[in-house]
Design an enzyme around this catalytic site. Structure first.
Site, short mmCIF file in Angstrom:
data_model
loop_
_atom_site.label_atom_id
_atom_site.label_comp_id
_atom_site.label_asym_id
_atom_site.label_seq_id
_atom_site.Cartn_x
_atom_site.Cartn_y
_atom_site.Cartn_z
N SER A 134 -51.64 26.43 -1.46
CA SER A 134 -50.58 27.18 -0.78
C SER A 134 -49.96 28.10 -1.82
CB SER A 134 -49.52 26.21 -0.25
OG SER A 134 -48.31 26.90 0.03
N TYR A 147 -43.65 18.96 -0.78
CA TYR A 147 -44.89 19.65 -0.40
C TYR A 147 -45.28 20.66 -1.48
CZ TYR A 147 -47.93 22.84 2.27
OH TYR A 147 -48.97 23.65 2.69
#
Ligand SMILES: NC(=O)c1ccc[n+]([C@@H]2O[C@H](COP(=O)([O-])OP(=O)(O)OC[C@H]3O[C@@H](n4cnc5c(N)ncnc54)[C@H](OP(=O)(O)O)[C@@H]3O)[C@@H](O)[C@H]2O)c1
Length: 242
Positions: A134, A147
């Site tokens: 990401s 995360y």
């Protein structure tokens, strides 16, 4: 690395970005696609009936499940580490178990599958490992701290993997998408890239042999910003005024 005639294992293939990977792989001539899902009975994608698709039960956090999947897919030439979890929470208020869940899936899940599939991929080379990280690997987003940390860890794991597999015939590509329109971010109201185009751009990056893939317009411009000044992403994602 070509997709045409490749034999590809996709983790987390049952929904979200994973199902678009399978669709594009089939469209681009993959010889076989192993679609890994925790509950294969719940996979309802239109490609389930394609004879090139084999559903495989896989929980990436369970070493026994990963070992069994790697045994089934002994002819694989590409592993796509797509499965992921996102738990919301900040540095001070995020639940520790949520941090652990995201690390278990997004770091240790990638580690488990990469280790289990590496001997197969080396034997079947030329081959590739593709990790979906990401853009938050480079700076945390507000309320997505655990995360972001898990994706930062996955980013460095991918770098280490690339170095250790150098010369083995296994290319390692890591993708750094920004926000994608899947269930993962369904509760967050913002512009999101289509999962189909993100999957397609990641596969194009793999074919082009790219090590770092920025598969949507937002991640591509954020990567430029980061290259110019790493602190700029921290300011953008955490919305600090510094
Ligand atoms: N959506 C975004 O904005 C975005 C942005 C950047 C990166 N990404 C990354 O892109 C990847 C795909 O995410 P997505 O957007 O498609 O999210 P999603 O719609 O929430 O789908 C997540 C997928 O991962 C699977 N999964 C979760 N834990 C697993 C486990 N322990 N073992 C096996 N499979 C597991 C899920 O399977 P079940 O159906 O069994 O739960 C599901 O197929 C993830 O790595 C995510 O972090 C997403």
């Amino acid at each position: 690395m070509q997709i045409n005639n490749a034999i590809v294992f996709v983790t987390g293939a049952g929904r979200g970005l994973g199902t678009h990977f399978v669709t594009h792989l089939l469209k681009q001539g993959a010889a076989k696609v192993y679609a890994g899902a925790r509950d294969t009975a719940r996979v309802s994608a239109e490609w389930v009936a394609d004879e090139r698709v084999q559903l495989v039960t896989l929980d990436v956090t369970d070493p026994a499940s990963v070992a069994a999947a790697a045994e089934v897919a002994a002819d694989a030439t590409i592993l796509i580490n797509n499965a992921g979890t996102l738990s919301f929470g900040g540095a001070l208020d995020g639940a520790i178990e949520d941090y652990r869940l995201d690390l278990e899936t997004n770091l240790f899940g990638v580690l488990n599958t990469s280790r289990a599939f590496a001997p197969t991929l080396i034997a079947n080379g030329p081959a590739a490992i593709v990790n979906v990280a990401s853009i938050l690997a480079f700076a945390p987003a507000r309320n997505m701290t655990g995360y972001s940390i898990s994706k930062a860890a996955a980013h460095e794991f991918g770098q280490a993997l690339r170095a250790e597999l150098q010369g083995s015939g296994v290319q390692v590509s890591v993708a750094y998408p920004a926000q994608i329109d899947t269930e993962m971010l369904s509760g967050v109201d913002m512009d999101k890239a289509s999962p189909s185009s993100v999957a397609e751009r990641i596969l194009a990056g793999v074919v082009a042999g790219e090590r770092d893939i920025y598969p949507d317009d937002a991640s591509a411009s954020l990567a430029v910003l980061y290259a110019e000044n790493p602190w700029s992403l921290e300011r953008v994602f955490l919305r600090t005024g510094e």
